[in-house]
Design an enzyme around this catalytic site. Structure first.
Site, PDB file in Angstrom:
ATOM      1  CB  SER A  18      -0.867  -0.001   1.257  1.00 21.64           C
ATOM      2  OG  SER A  18      -1.489   1.260   1.434  1.00 21.64           O
ATOM      3  CE1 TYR A  68      -3.746  -2.489   5.077  1.00 28.82           C
ATOM      4  CE2 TYR A  68      -3.638  -0.115   4.759  1.00 28.82           C
ATOM      5  CZ  TYR A  68      -3.733  -1.398   4.233  1.00 28.82           C
ATOM      6  OH  TYR A  68      -3.797  -1.585   2.869  1.00 28.82           O
TER       7      TYR A  68
END
Ligand SMILES: NC(=O)c1ccc[n+]([C@@H]2O[C@H](COP(=O)([O-])OP(=O)(O)OC[C@H]3O[C@@H](n4cnc5c(N)ncnc54)[C@H](OP(=O)(O)O)[C@@H]3O)[C@@H](O)[C@H]2O)c1
Length: 295
Positions: free
Chosen positions: A168, A181
């Site tokens: 990401s 995350y």
């Protein structure tokens, strides 16, 4: 054009290859396949479509049997390639062995692994339930590392294949309110780039893709739909991200950031100090739901 460029990339990637005859013999008569974890929907489903359209057999994994079977059927029907589903939680400690058994039963072997299944967690770190953080680490870090560690040796022995890790943009900067995350994706970016260096020239592509926000169920699942980034940052479609990931992977790139805005963001977070970027990212990720309120 991509075909020609990826053939050139092949030569460079395989500049130090000496395949082991036993490793090649072990897969004789089997069909090379692309394994995609989280292949039932979202980015994983779109990446599966890219490989399938290029004529590659695909092996889709997700926990819920219905959606993963439907995705495999649709891919087979629309592209004509073999698409095999497996309902499996990849965080199970013996997931690699279960995948191997299902591949062998279908006459397939793992030529490419797309480590895509991942989960997010939004909110203040200290307010998160411990189990949520542990589940996130189990999937985003432990399972992806375990699958990569299991799949890579036979690929290196054959001198071909690849690992595509779906990280990401959040892996490039700390992310207050999605702290665990973002940290998990930083681990994945770092792991990918380091292992890619270790395996350079041995015929195996090792790539991380770092998308910005993508329109999938992911954000709602972690109750982040009312965060500022969902309205001020443009979201990409899963198909556009998958096209970019596939192209970059075939070209042998180690880190791919799909799209113009995420690329500008990636360059900015590299150039600017954390003293500036962390508060900005925190403002974008903070949800308007007060802590403790029902989501
Ligand atoms: N959406 C974004 O904005 C965005 C941006 C950057 C990076 N990413 C990354 O992209 C990846 C895919 O995200 P997405 O947006 O496509 O999410 P998604 O739409 O929620 O899809 C997640 C997929 O993973 C599967 N999955 C979840 N847990 C699993 C497990 N334990 N074992 C096997 N399969 C599992 C899900 O199927 P089941 O529920 O049936 O298991 C589903 O197929 C993730 O790694 C995410 O971190 C997403």
């Amino acid at each position: 054009m991509l075909h020609t460029l990826s053939a050139v990339a092949d030569r460079w990637i395989a500049r130090r290859v000496s395949p082991e005859p036993e490793a090649l013999a072990a897969v004789e008569g089997l069909t090379p396949t692309v394994i995609i974890t989280g292949g039932s929907r979202g980015i994983g489903r779109a990446i599966a479509g890219e490989f399938a359209r290029a004529g590659r057999a695909v092996f889709l994994i997700a926990r819920e049997p219905g959606p993963v079977e439907a995705a495999a059927l649709e891919i087979a029907r629309t592209t004509g390639v073999r698409a095999v589903p497996l309902a499996l939680d990849v965080t199970l400690p013996d997931a690699p062995q279960r995948i191997d058994a299902a591949l062998a039963e279908a006459g397939l072997y793992a030529d490419v692994l797309v480590n895509n299944a991942g989960v997010g967690l939004s909110g203040v770190f200290v307010d998160q339930p411990g189990a949520g953080i542990e589940d996130l680490i189990a999937l985003n870090i432990t399972a992806t590392s375990r699958l990569m560690h299991h799949a890579l040796p036979p690929m290196l022995a054959r001198g071909r294949g690849g690992i595509l890790n779906v990280a990401s943009l959040g892996g490039l900067v700390p992310g207050p309110y999605q702290a665990a995350y973002y940290a998990s994706k930083a681990y994945l970016v770092s792991l990918t780039e380091a292992v890619a260096f270790e395996a350079r020239g041995r015929g195996v592509r090792i790539t991380a893709v770092a998308p910005g926000p993508v329109d999938t169920r992911f954000h709602r699942a972690m109750h982040a739909d009312d965060a500022l980034y969902r309205t001020v940052l443009p979201s990409q479609g899963a198909e556009a991200v998958a096209r970019s990931a596939y192209r970059g992977f075939m070209l042998g790139r180690r880190l791919i950031v799909p799209g113009l805005v995420p690329t500008v963001a990636a360059v900015s977070v590299k150039l600017l100090p954390h003293a500036l970027t962390v508060p900005i990212v925190g403002t974008l990720l903070g949800t308007r739901t007060p802590p403790g309120a029902p989501k």
